[in-house]
Design a protein around this motif. Structure first.
Motif, short mmCIF file in Angstrom:
data_model
loop_
_atom_site.label_atom_id
_atom_site.label_comp_id
_atom_site.label_asym_id
_atom_site.label_seq_id
_atom_site.Cartn_x
_atom_site.Cartn_y
_atom_site.Cartn_z
N GLN A 1 -1.04 -16.22 -22.68
CA GLN A 1 -0.36 -16.89 -21.51
C GLN A 1 0.88 -16.41 -21.42
OE1 GLN A 1 -1.54 -20.87 -22.97
NE2 GLN A 1 -2.14 -21.35 -20.87
N GLU A 2 1.68 -15.99 -22.42
CA GLU A 2 2.99 -15.25 -22.48
C GLU A 2 3.15 -13.89 -21.71
OE1 GLU A 2 5.12 -17.22 -26.28
OE2 GLU A 2 4.05 -15.29 -26.52
N ILE A 3 1.95 -13.29 -21.95
CA ILE A 3 1.65 -11.72 -21.49
C ILE A 3 1.55 -11.80 -19.98
CG2 ILE A 3 0.34 -9.77 -21.69
CD1 ILE A 3 0.02 -10.03 -24.36
N TYR A 4 0.67 -12.91 -19.63
CA TYR A 4 0.37 -13.00 -18.29
C TYR A 4 0.86 -14.06 -17.37
CZ TYR A 4 -3.41 -9.54 -19.02
OH TYR A 4 -4.18 -8.39 -19.41
N SER A 5 2.24 -14.31 -17.68
CA SER A 5 3.23 -15.12 -17.06
C SER A 5 4.10 -14.31 -16.09
CB SER A 5 3.74 -16.01 -18.00
OG SER A 5 4.96 -15.30 -18.55
N SER A 6 4.75 -15.13 -15.11
CA SER A 6 5.51 -14.60 -14.40
C SER A 6 6.86 -14.07 -14.83
CB SER A 6 5.84 -15.51 -13.10
OG SER A 6 6.58 -16.70 -13.63
N THR B 1 2.09 -16.10 0.35
CA THR B 1 3.56 -15.27 0.38
C THR B 1 3.53 -14.14 -0.55
OG1 THR B 1 4.74 -16.53 -1.10
CG2 THR B 1 4.74 -17.27 1.10
N LEU B 2 4.38 -13.13 -0.44
CA LEU B 2 4.72 -12.01 -1.45
C LEU B 2 5.02 -12.66 -2.63
CD1 LEU B 2 6.01 -9.35 0.92
CD2 LEU B 2 3.51 -9.91 0.34
N ASP B 3 5.87 -13.60 -2.54
CA ASP B 3 6.57 -14.24 -3.88
C ASP B 3 5.63 -14.85 -4.60
OD1 ASP B 3 9.22 -14.99 -5.27
OD2 ASP B 3 8.40 -17.09 -5.01
N GLN B 4 4.47 -15.64 -4.03
CA GLN B 4 3.63 -16.19 -4.78
C GLN B 4 2.86 -15.03 -5.56
OE1 GLN B 4 1.24 -18.26 -1.79
NE2 GLN B 4 2.31 -20.37 -2.35
N ILE B 5 2.48 -13.90 -4.90
CA ILE B 5 1.49 -12.83 -5.41
C ILE B 5 2.31 -12.42 -6.74
CG2 ILE B 5 0.87 -10.68 -5.10
CD1 ILE B 5 0.37 -11.17 -2.02
N ILE B 6 3.84 -12.21 -6.41
CA ILE B 6 4.42 -11.39 -7.56
C ILE B 6 4.41 -12.06 -8.75
CG2 ILE B 6 6.69 -10.53 -8.21
CD1 ILE B 6 7.01 -9.64 -5.32
N ASN B 7 4.49 -13.58 -8.53
CA ASN B 7 4.93 -14.77 -9.69
C ASN B 7 3.39 -15.36 -9.93
OD1 ASN B 7 7.78 -14.71 -10.03
ND2 ASN B 7 7.50 -15.01 -7.94
N ASN B 8 2.33 -14.69 -9.63
CA ASN B 8 1.01 -15.44 -9.77
C ASN B 8 0.75 -15.39 -11.45
OD1 ASN B 8 -1.72 -16.39 -9.29
ND2 ASN B 8 -2.51 -14.45 -10.07
N GLU B 9 0.27 -16.77 -11.80
CA GLU B 9 -0.15 -17.03 -12.82
C GLU B 9 -1.69 -17.47 -13.18
OE1 GLU B 9 2.48 -19.44 -14.81
OE2 GLU B 9 4.13 -17.89 -15.22
N LYS B 10 -2.10 -17.21 -12.02
CA LYS B 10 -3.74 -17.82 -11.91
C LYS B 10 -4.62 -16.54 -11.92
CE LYS B 10 -2.98 -21.92 -9.07
NZ LYS B 10 -3.29 -22.54 -7.78
#
Length: 398
Positions: free
Chosen positions: A49-54, A109-118
């Motif tokens: 979860q740390e690796i695949y977090s925003s 939004t692009l922000d959602q893509i860049i920060n995705n954690e799903k």
């Protein structure tokens, strides 16, 4: 403002760094199974979860460059720079096609893509535990290869501890669309069965596509029979690693029992008829001459696979360049071409692409390394190359 669907028109865009989690057997986390060089962390140092977090700046940077600067990582360009490979879509093109619907529905939004954690697609190779010692596998990919190479390690793991992995899977269960099991050999890994148990308990087995890269040499681990599990997953894809026939198959996939493997394939087809099986041969200079007969045997004579479900995988990696088809001497290359013409195999698009690749470069200067590679196989594994491949005798000429 960039519209989300328009991203898919770019040759610089790939969904995988955004919605896909990929971890190698030794814990190295990357962008996908095709890109072995780009690193975004290690599960032996941090949790999944740390690796695949925003908060992972390495992952965010890759996403930002790809979306805002319209630039794929250089390592991705080397692999997916072309939209097709061996008459198949590149992994980038195919992945964009598969996950486009979920992607467009999820992000606004692009922000959602860049920060995705799903994560919709998970490919975690739990360890290098394996029952075979294939001649082209690295020690990091097989415990049995590590043993024969006398490495300082044998078993490598990516899971840290079971709760680390299961917590990550649990966090993504609601939106998981696809999971891929590979290894090592997943059918002999405890963690693989633990994840299947979790998926079954979630009541989402009908929604999730389950894929495997498997040698199908084993169908159980202790009392856990994988057939019993597979019957519960309607979206099941088995990519069967099978390079040749009989003795030649047992040469390259050292430790395998070819007859037992064929029986296992028949068992799967009989007991899990909904399973989608693809034939995935690793192509080397050893089996390229026989590929027309190999395909004929598995698709026409035995009907274990369909021709349209063939996926050729040229051997890759610097350590095996010396057994790549490009390293064959010119005279043997010409014999391969003539054989494909005589058998009509040249009409099969993947085989035609394979020939084009073989003729594209001359790596015959690597033949001294090829001989060293072959002698090492003979000495460490008790194999006889010339007995198995008499037609390739000139390769061993000094």
């Amino acid at each position: 403002m960039t519209r989300i669907p328009s991203l898919f028109d770019r040759k610089s865009f790939c969904v995988l760094p955004i919605i896909h989690a990929f971890v190698k057997p030794d814990g190295r986390a990357g962008l996908c199974c095709m890109n072995g060089s780009e690193r975004i962390g290690n599960t032996n140092d941090n949790t999944f979860q740390e690796i695949y977090s925003s908060n992972n700046t390495s992952l965010r940077t890759i996403r930002e460059k790809m979306i805002l600067n319209e630039e794929l990582p250089e390592s991705c360009q080397k692999i997916c720079g072309k939209d097709d490979l061996y008459a198949h879509n590149s992994y980038r093109v195919e992945s964009n096609k598969i996950f486009r619907k979920q992607f467009v529905e999820e992000f606004e939004t692009l922000d959602q893509i860049i920060n995705n954690e799903k994560y919709f697609y998970v490919d975690i190779r739990f360890s290098n535990l394996c029952n075979l010692r294939c001649i082209y596998c690295k020690p990091q990919e097989s415990t049995r290869v590590a043993e024969i190479k006398k490495m300082h390690f044998s078993l490598l793991t990516s899971t840290g501890n079971d709760s680390n992995l299961l917590d990550f899977m649990q966090a993504n269960l609601d939106h998981l669309v696809e999971i891929n099991f590979a290894g090592g050999e997943p059918t002999i890994m405890k963690e693989h069965y633990d994840v299947l148990d979790m998926l079954i308990a979630s009541n989402r087995v009908k929604d999730i596509k389950v894929r495997y890269n498997t040698n199908l040499q084993s169908l159980s681990l202790g009392k856990r029979n994988v057939i019993d599990y597979w019957k519960q997953f309607p979206k099941l894809h088995l990519a069967v690693s099978l390079d040749d026939i009989g003795e030649r198959c047992e040469f390259t996939r050292d430790g395998s029992d070819w007859k037992e493997l064929i029986e296992n394939i028949k068992t799967v087809k009989q007991q899990v008829p909904h399973a989608f099986l693809t034939l995935n041969p690793v192509v080397t200079m050893f089996n390229i001459m026989y590929m027309p007969e190999i395909i004929e045997y598995y698709t026409t004579e035995t009907k274990l696979f369909n021709l349209k479900d063939l996926w050729l995988m040229p051997v890759s990696g610097e350590e095996t360049h010396c057994i790549n088809v490009k390293a064959l001497p010119a005279d043997i290359k010409q014999q391969v071409v003539e054989h494909y013409k005589e058998t009509g195999a040249i009409e099969i698009s993947q085989l035609k692409s394979l020939l084009d690749d073989m003729m594209s470069k001359d790596w015959s200067d690597l033949l001294p390394d090829t001989r060293v590679f072959i002698r090492d196989i003979e000495q460490t594994r008790g194999k006889n190359f010339l007995k198995t491949y008499p037609e390739l005798a000139t390769i061993m000429d000094v």
